[in-house]
Design an enzyme around this catalytic site. Structure first.
Site, short mmCIF file in Angstrom:
data_model
loop_
_atom_site.label_atom_id
_atom_site.label_comp_id
_atom_site.label_asym_id
_atom_site.label_seq_id
_atom_site.Cartn_x
_atom_site.Cartn_y
_atom_site.Cartn_z
N GLY A 93 28.80 9.25 3.78
CA GLY A 93 27.91 8.37 3.01
C GLY A 93 28.41 6.95 2.95
O GLY A 93 28.07 6.20 2.04
N LYS A 136 29.31 -0.38 26.10
CA LYS A 136 29.41 -0.76 24.69
C LYS A 136 30.87 -0.82 24.25
O LYS A 136 31.33 -1.81 23.67
CB LYS A 136 28.62 0.24 23.84
CG LYS A 136 28.53 -0.16 22.38
CD LYS A 136 29.59 0.48 21.52
CE LYS A 136 29.61 -0.16 20.15
NZ LYS A 136 30.53 0.50 19.23
#
EC number: 1.1.1.17
Length: 388
Positions: free
Chosen positions: A10, A213
């Site tokens: 989270g 990336k």
């Protein structure tokens, strides 16, 4: 029943990247975390804001329709949620995958749905979902391994979005770069088809996206941080405003570009445009991207397949130039004893206590007969001499 996604982690990337796009795709998001404060905040706050920042200004979105479970105290609830989920994602850090795998394995094993759950790890690491899959197999009953594929499909992803340090007292709100890239393999899903998440760019071969990336964004970002740290800069944008640092970053990314172009067949002008875009993104002063945040965890960033040794070793094997990368590796070795970063303290201890040879092997994982080993060994010895 509506669509449901389980998001392990989270934190800022979990809330401000993954959950934002899951929410926009119509999923209820169930956060799973072990941090009491994070879970409590998510459980007691019905919505939070994601503010996308670009040179053109800011755009704020409201994220809602989520729940949160503390897997430390409510493991059985998390297992039940995974057993009925459509998608499982995670943004916990590559080193934490082994800790979340047992719980995910239990949830997958408890599934009775006819359609397998899609498992996508959203980490800054090559093959992170493969790594997670391996740990999940270790925690799956042996007599159930043959049918694991019926219950879950595992797809690697490449993620790219800068999440800077957050302003104090932000709560759950996240400030984040507007630009993003989220590429995911589509082949593992076969006839079931991939999940419907519009933000994802579904591809057949992910490796070019991941390496481009990692070896452009992550290599460039970390190079800027390590040069900037040595020169006393505080923010990434400040470091890139220094012509000498900007020049060094360009030299490093010229080298990684030569690898990406020759290995993956990406056109040279396309890669150059990508590099220019990345440097432009990192130069954005509105992101307020802190150098110590970007530089932290130098041990991981110096490891064998990561942003420095990864491209430099491949260039060395191909007989291509890697001088600027070795310079950047030296700067990373000098990122020592930074307050709040345990790895920078551990790095200092390794360099202080071990021989140059042992330190080089431990830090980089390079074999002594590798063509990159000796050039890196010289820099390790130099830094050890300078920091005696």
């Amino acid at each position: 029943m509506g669509k449901k996604a389980i998001q392990f982690g989270g934190g800022n990337i979990g809330r401000g990247f993954v959950a934002e796009f899951l929410h926009e795709a119509g999923y209820e998001v169930v956060f799973v975390d072990v941090m009491d404060a994070v879970v409590s905040a998510l459980q007691t706050t019905p919505s939070y804001n994601v503010t996308e920042v670009s040179k053109d200004g800011e755009n704020t979105k409201t994220i809602s329709n989520y729940r949160a479970i503390n897997s430390k105290t409510n493991e059985s609830d998390a297992v039940k949620e995974i057993a009925t989920a459509d998608v499982v994602t995670c943004a916990v850090g590559p080193n934490i995958l082994k800790f979340i795998a047992p719980l995910i394995a239990k949830g997958i094993d408890a599934r009775t749905e006819s359609k397998p759950v899609a498992v996508i790890a959203c980490e800054n690491a090559i093959g992170a979902t493969d790594t997670l899959h391996g740990f999940i197999k270790e925690h799956t009953p042996k007599d159930r391994l043959d049918t694991l594929y019926d219950r879950a499909r595992f797809a690697n992803s490449a993620i790219d979005r800068i999440v800077p340090n957050q302003p104090p007292n932000s709560g759950l709100n996240v400030r984040i770069e507007k630009f993003y890239e989220w590429a995911v393999e589509q082949t593992p899903f076969g006839s079931f088809g991939h999940p419907d998440i519009p933000a994802i760019h579904w591809v057949d071969n992910l490796e070019p996206y991941i390496e481009r990336k990692l070896f452009t964004v992550n290599t460039g970002h970390a190079t800027t941080a390590y040069y900037g740290h040595l020169r006393g800069k505080k923010m990434i944008a400040d470091a890139l405003a220094d012509d000498e640092i900007r020049s060094m970053v360009h030299k490093v990314l010229d080298e990684t570009a030569s690898l990406i172009v020759s290995k993956h067949g990406i056109p040279e002008d396309e890669q150059k445009e990508y590099v220019d875009t990345i440097i432009g993104r990192m130069s954005n002063p509105y992101l307020e991207d802190n150098i110590e945040r970007v530089g932290r965890a130098p041990l991981r960033k110096l490891s064998r397949k990561e942003r420095f040794i990864g491209p430099a070793s491949q260039l060395a094997e191909r007989g291509q130039k890697f001088d600027a990368l070795v310079d950047a590796i030296e700067m990373a070795l000098r990122f020592q004893n930074v307050p709040g970063d345990q790895e920078s303290a551990d790095l200092a201890q390794i360099l202080k206590q071990k021989s140059s040879e042992d330190a080089t092997s431990e830090l980089t994982g390079l074999e002594k007969d590798h063509p990159l080993y000796s050039p890196v060994l010289e820099r390790v010895a130099k830094v050890q001499q300078d920091t005696k």
